[in-house]
Design an enzyme around this catalytic site. Structure first.
Site, PDB file in Angstrom:
ATOM      1  N   PRO A   9       0.781  -1.228   0.000  1.00 60.69           N
ATOM      2  CA  PRO A   9       0.000   0.000   0.000  1.00 60.69           C
ATOM      3  C   PRO A   9       0.819   1.289   0.000  1.00 60.69           C
ATOM      4  CG  PRO A   9      -0.209  -1.153   2.104  1.00 60.69           C
ATOM      5  CD  PRO A   9       0.472  -2.090   1.148  1.00 60.69           C
ATOM      6  N   ASN A  10       0.323   2.231  -0.763  1.00 60.03           N
ATOM      7  CA  ASN A  10       0.849   3.597  -0.858  1.00 60.03           C
ATOM      8  C   ASN A  10       2.150   3.712  -1.648  1.00 60.03           C
ATOM      9  OD1 ASN A  10      -1.267   4.806   0.745  1.00 60.03           O
ATOM     10  ND2 ASN A  10      -0.350   3.763   2.486  1.00 60.03           N
ATOM     11  N   ARG A  17       4.619  10.987  -2.231  1.00 58.15           N
ATOM     12  CA  ARG A  17       4.496  10.558  -0.830  1.00 58.15           C
ATOM     13  C   ARG A  17       5.779  10.831  -0.028  1.00 58.15           C
ATOM     14  NH1 ARG A  17       4.797   4.337   1.160  1.00 58.15           N
ATOM     15  NH2 ARG A  17       4.111   4.800   3.263  1.00 58.15           N
ATOM     16  N   TYR A  22      10.983   8.871   1.175  1.00 61.00           N
ATOM     17  CA  TYR A  22      10.936   7.858   0.114  1.00 61.00           C
ATOM     18  C   TYR A  22      11.539   8.314  -1.220  1.00 61.00           C
ATOM     19  CZ  TYR A  22       7.870   5.620   3.483  1.00 61.00           C
ATOM     20  OH  TYR A  22       7.371   5.039   4.633  1.00 61.00           O
ATOM     21  N   ASN A  73       7.911  -5.776  -0.895  1.00 60.84           N
ATOM     22  CA  ASN A  73       7.891  -4.633   0.019  1.00 60.84           C
ATOM     23  C   ASN A  73       6.445  -4.522   0.481  1.00 60.84           C
ATOM     24  OD1 ASN A  73       7.804  -2.266   1.397  1.00 60.84           O
ATOM     25  ND2 ASN A  73       8.963  -1.075  -0.111  1.00 60.84           N
ATOM     26  N   ALA A  76       3.238  -0.847   4.866  1.00 59.10           N
ATOM     27  CA  ALA A  76       2.760  -0.857   6.262  1.00 59.10           C
ATOM     28  C   ALA A  76       2.299  -2.240   6.719  1.00 59.10           C
ATOM     29  CB  ALA A  76       1.635   0.157   6.429  1.00 59.10           C
ATOM     30  N   GLU A  97      12.583  -9.514   1.640  1.00 55.72           N
ATOM     31  CA  GLU A  97      11.814  -8.313   1.968  1.00 55.72           C
ATOM     32  C   GLU A  97      12.666  -7.076   1.679  1.00 55.72           C
ATOM     33  OE1 GLU A  97       9.007  -8.134   5.367  1.00 55.72           O
ATOM     34  OE2 GLU A  97      10.506  -6.825   6.235  1.00 55.72           O
ATOM     35  N   HIS A  99      12.707  -2.688   1.946  1.00 57.55           N
ATOM     36  CA  HIS A  99      12.133  -1.403   2.359  1.00 57.55           C
ATOM     37  C   HIS A  99      12.999  -0.293   1.787  1.00 57.55           C
ATOM     38  CE1 HIS A  99       9.307  -3.326   4.942  1.00 57.55           C
ATOM     39  NE2 HIS A  99      10.284  -4.056   5.431  1.00 57.55           N
ATOM     40  N   ARG A 106      13.477   4.185  12.318  1.00 58.94           N
ATOM     41  CA  ARG A 106      12.253   4.987  12.370  1.00 58.94           C
ATOM     42  C   ARG A 106      11.426   4.661  13.631  1.00 58.94           C
ATOM     43  NH1 ARG A 106       9.458   4.859   6.692  1.00 58.94           N
ATOM     44  NH2 ARG A 106       8.265   6.519   7.719  1.00 58.94           N
TER      45      ARG A 106
HETATM   46  C1  DQA Z   1       8.250   0.970   3.708  1.00 61.14           C
HETATM   47  C2  DQA Z   1       8.392   1.174   5.232  1.00 61.14           C
HETATM   48  C3  DQA Z   1       7.077   0.945   5.933  1.00 61.14           C
HETATM   49  O1  DQA Z   1       7.222   1.124   7.337  1.00 61.14           O
HETATM   50  C4  DQA Z   1       6.037   1.926   5.436  1.00 61.14           C
HETATM   51  O2  DQA Z   1       4.791   1.691   6.039  1.00 61.14           O
HETATM   52  C5  DQA Z   1       5.929   1.937   3.954  1.00 61.14           C
HETATM   53  C6  DQA Z   1       7.150   1.840   3.150  1.00 61.14           C
HETATM   54  C7  DQA Z   1       9.555   1.314   2.962  1.00 61.14           C
HETATM   55  O3  DQA Z   1       9.672   0.908   1.810  1.00 61.14           O
HETATM   56  O4  DQA Z   1      10.432   1.987   3.514  1.00 61.14           O
HETATM   57  O5  DQA Z   1       4.856   2.120   3.403  1.00 61.14           O
HETATM   58  O6  DQA Z   1       7.976  -0.385   3.475  1.00 61.14           O
END
Ligand code: DQA
Length: 146
Positions: A9-10, A17, A22, A73, A76, A97, A99, A106
């Site tokens: 998501p997002n 964003r 990011y 990835n 959240a 995984e 990020h 964080r």
């Molecule tokens: C994320 C880190 C997560 O904590 C966050 O909710 C994201 C992006 C990252 O790529 O740094 O949406 O996965």
């Protein structure tokens, strides 16, 4: 070697964003970079993005028998989704995984990764390069298992 790459998501809003966290690269630019890297590494990578937990679970389930491994990835959902963890465990495909941000530096609520418990490795804080590193690692892992 076919790899499924899942973004949660997002991540479709990259560029817009929280650019200080990011970066300014759009999601389309990220996918171009991933496909360019895949070509260089001689991997076939299909990219899937969803804002919905169930759709991500469906994609993981459908990957069984079709892909050699998964790069994910979960965004959240990393920090909340036992259902995605269970899906990764169910198909038991080698998974990595990724990020973009350095989640370990964080907020406290980002310090738990359920999904990472089903992954061989977690790469964080390297921005888009983390996906390339995940592809390189997964290829090496799969070749060592062959
Ligand atoms: C994320 C880190 C997560 O904590 C966050 O909710 C994201 C992006 C990252 O790529 O740094 O949406 O996965």
């Amino acid at each position: 070697m076919k790899i499924l790459l899942i973004n949660g998501p997002n991540l479709n809003l990259l560029g817009l964003r929280e650019p200080d966290i990011y970066g300014r690269q759009s999601y389309a630019q990220l996918i171009d970079y991933i496909q360019q890297s895949a070509q260089e590494l001689e991997l076939e990578v299909d990219c899937f993005q969803s804002n919905h937990e169930g759709a991500i679970i469906d994609a993981i389930q459908a990957a069984y028998g079709k892909y050699a491994g998964i790069i994910i990835n979960p965004a959240a959902y990393t920090h909340s989704s036992i259902a995605i963890l269970d899906a990764l465990k169910a198909v038991a495909l080698p998974a990595v995984e990724v990020h973009l941000s350095a989640v370990e530096q964080r907020e406290a609520f980002r310090q738990v990764s359920y999904t990472g418990m089903a992954c061989l490795k977690t790469i964080s804080g390297q921005g888009a390069k983390g996906y390339r590193e995940a592809m390189r690692f997964l290829k090496q892992h799969l070749q060592s298992q062959a």
